[in-house]
Motif scaffolding. Sequence first.
Motif, mmCIF file in Angstrom:
data_model
loop_
_atom_site.group_PDB
_atom_site.id
_atom_site.type_symbol
_atom_site.label_atom_id
_atom_site.label_comp_id
_atom_site.label_asym_id
_atom_site.label_seq_id
_atom_site.Cartn_x
_atom_site.Cartn_y
_atom_site.Cartn_z
ATOM 1 N N LYS A 186 0.888 -1.172 0.000
ATOM 2 C CA LYS A 186 0.000 0.000 0.000
ATOM 3 C C LYS A 186 0.919 1.213 0.000
ATOM 4 C CE LYS A 186 -3.877 0.124 2.628
ATOM 5 N NZ LYS A 186 -4.623 0.055 3.917
ATOM 6 N N ILE A 187 1.052 1.822 -1.185
ATOM 7 C CA ILE A 187 2.114 2.818 -1.374
ATOM 8 C C ILE A 187 1.539 4.111 -1.949
ATOM 9 C CG2 ILE A 187 4.276 3.312 -2.634
ATOM 10 C CD1 ILE A 187 4.644 0.890 -0.867
ATOM 11 N N ILE A 188 2.042 5.253 -1.471
ATOM 12 C CA ILE A 188 1.855 6.481 -2.255
ATOM 13 C C ILE A 188 3.235 7.010 -2.615
ATOM 14 C CG2 ILE A 188 -0.437 7.176 -1.449
ATOM 15 C CD1 ILE A 188 1.080 9.254 0.335
ATOM 16 N N ALA A 189 3.310 7.673 -3.783
ATOM 17 C CA ALA A 189 4.589 8.170 -4.278
ATOM 18 C C ALA A 189 4.404 9.591 -4.808
ATOM 19 C CB ALA A 189 5.112 7.253 -5.384
ATOM 20 N N PRO A 190 4.712 10.590 -3.975
ATOM 21 C CA PRO A 190 4.599 11.977 -4.434
ATOM 22 C C PRO A 190 5.874 12.426 -5.138
ATOM 23 C CG PRO A 190 5.107 11.927 -2.088
ATOM 24 C CD PRO A 190 5.130 10.496 -2.574
ATOM 25 N N GLY A 191 5.758 13.416 -6.022
ATOM 26 C CA GLY A 191 6.982 13.940 -6.638
ATOM 27 C C GLY A 191 6.725 14.832 -7.834
ATOM 28 N N LYS A 192 7.837 15.299 -8.417
ATOM 29 C CA LYS A 192 7.754 16.202 -9.567
ATOM 30 C C LYS A 192 7.660 15.406 -10.856
ATOM 31 C CE LYS A 192 10.382 20.114 -7.735
ATOM 32 N NZ LYS A 192 10.445 19.736 -6.309
ATOM 33 N N VAL A 193 6.900 15.929 -11.806
ATOM 34 C CA VAL A 193 6.825 15.324 -13.137
ATOM 35 C C VAL A 193 6.951 16.432 -14.178
ATOM 36 C CG1 VAL A 193 5.406 13.400 -12.307
ATOM 37 C CG2 VAL A 193 4.303 15.449 -13.225
ATOM 38 N N TYR A 194 7.260 16.043 -15.415
ATOM 39 C CA TYR A 194 7.617 17.042 -16.426
ATOM 40 C C TYR A 194 6.920 16.763 -17.758
ATOM 41 C CZ TYR A 194 11.304 17.577 -12.974
ATOM 42 O OH TYR A 194 11.977 17.764 -11.796
ATOM 43 N N ARG A 195 6.313 17.793 -18.311
ATOM 44 C CA ARG A 195 5.746 17.655 -19.657
ATOM 45 C C ARG A 195 5.950 18.960 -20.408
ATOM 46 N NH1 ARG A 195 0.052 14.410 -18.442
ATOM 47 N NH2 ARG A 195 1.025 12.961 -16.977
ATOM 48 N N CYS A 196 6.256 18.835 -21.683
ATOM 49 C CA CYS A 196 6.543 20.011 -22.499
ATOM 50 C C CYS A 196 5.236 20.716 -22.856
ATOM 51 C CB CYS A 196 7.291 19.577 -23.755
ATOM 52 S SG CYS A 196 7.860 20.978 -24.698
ATOM 53 N N ASP A 197 4.773 21.579 -21.946
ATOM 54 C CA ASP A 197 3.450 22.170 -22.083
ATOM 55 C C ASP A 197 3.407 23.403 -21.185
ATOM 56 O OD1 ASP A 197 0.855 22.397 -22.886
ATOM 57 O OD2 ASP A 197 0.165 20.508 -21.998
ATOM 58 N N ALA A 198 2.843 24.514 -21.658
ATOM 59 C CA ALA A 198 2.765 25.705 -20.808
ATOM 60 C C ALA A 198 1.593 26.595 -21.201
ATOM 61 C CB ALA A 198 4.069 26.501 -20.872
ATOM 62 N N ASP A 199 0.633 26.749 -20.294
ATOM 63 C CA ASP A 199 -0.455 27.733 -20.445
ATOM 64 C C ASP A 199 -1.095 27.953 -19.073
ATOM 65 O OD1 ASP A 199 -2.351 25.680 -19.950
ATOM 66 O OD2 ASP A 199 -2.350 25.131 -22.073
ATOM 67 N N ILE A 200 -2.303 28.478 -19.012
ATOM 68 C CA ILE A 200 -2.817 28.838 -17.681
ATOM 69 C C ILE A 200 -3.139 27.629 -16.804
ATOM 70 C CG2 ILE A 200 -3.980 30.699 -18.927
ATOM 71 C CD1 ILE A 200 -6.351 30.399 -17.222
#
Length: 337
Positions: A186-200
């Motif tokens: 029973k795991i949670i995994a928080p963190g940063k992710v990256y996608r080439c995308d930028a708007d509001i």
Amino acid sequence: MEDTLSLKNSFLKESKSATSVAKLQQLRIKYLGKKGLITSKLKALSTISPELRPAYGKVVNEVKVYIEEEINRIESLLKKEEHKKRIVSEAVDITLPGKFTPFGREHPINKVLSEITVIFVSMGFEVEEGPDVELDYYNFEALNMPKDHPAREMQDTFYISEDIVLRTHTSPVQIRVMEKRKPPLKIIAPGKVYRCDADISHTPMFHQVEGFMVDTDVAFSDLKGLLESFIHSFFSAETPVRFRPSFFPFTEPSAEVDIGCIFCSGKGCRVCKNTGWLEILGAGMINPRVFEMVGYNPEIYSGFAFGMGIERMAMLKYSIDDIRLFFENDMRFLKQF
Ligand code: PHE
């Protein structure tokens, strides 16, 4: 002899303008130094006839002693004065108000992240982490997205090289954990992710929390119950929740989870595009193919997984309408949470 006496007078005059220890030091050198005026008189004694020498020598010596004492006296006066001045100039005014050091505070993203973490930990989940720079294998292949799989196009990927990417989601942590551990999990995994995308509503870096559970008899109803109680404790006990059929290569069946629009209470508004619902996470039963990739027997084990965006959760909870505000570091914004 007159010459020597006039030296005394000129010293007296000059000593009046010796207003600092440094200037006085120059006078000392001028009169008493190795090539000083008095010193050269003393040296000249040998050229004077022996009868006159004692009388002359006495005068030169008296002048010398006089100048020495005078310089020492003035020096101690000057030193005292300079000391006094320093005490005044370096004095600390203890009546002035202190300098204000502003306090920092937790960033709203970290705040929401820990709120989410606390809820899951209270339901028995453990926290695991994975790398931001990830192998293509963990980010895609092992999640049932082989090269050229159309689902890869949904995630605008930053490639470091052919086989290395900035992870586009936190799902690779599922694979990393299952590779090194055995169920029950029973795991949670928080963190940063990256996608080439930028708007509001998109920034090239954002945060997710992945969650998954694997055991011998995990059912879709477990997923539903868990997410409903999570949503009710994160938003409010009255928040409506619905599951909609969806697709992810690594879950089968898959669902998208919506909550009743918290801006219009489901009546329909600009934010929910008049549907009355807001999408908040993706979820589903872990695809048997994924279990095979990590060497789990899908006949024995079942499990669910879900993933949500932290920025989106924070925006909904605090009615923030532009995701970029989180990363502009404007204290007026950050101080409100
Ligand atoms: N990884 C998916 C995404 O980022 C979310 C997800 C996680 C969906 C786990 C299903 C199960 O879009």
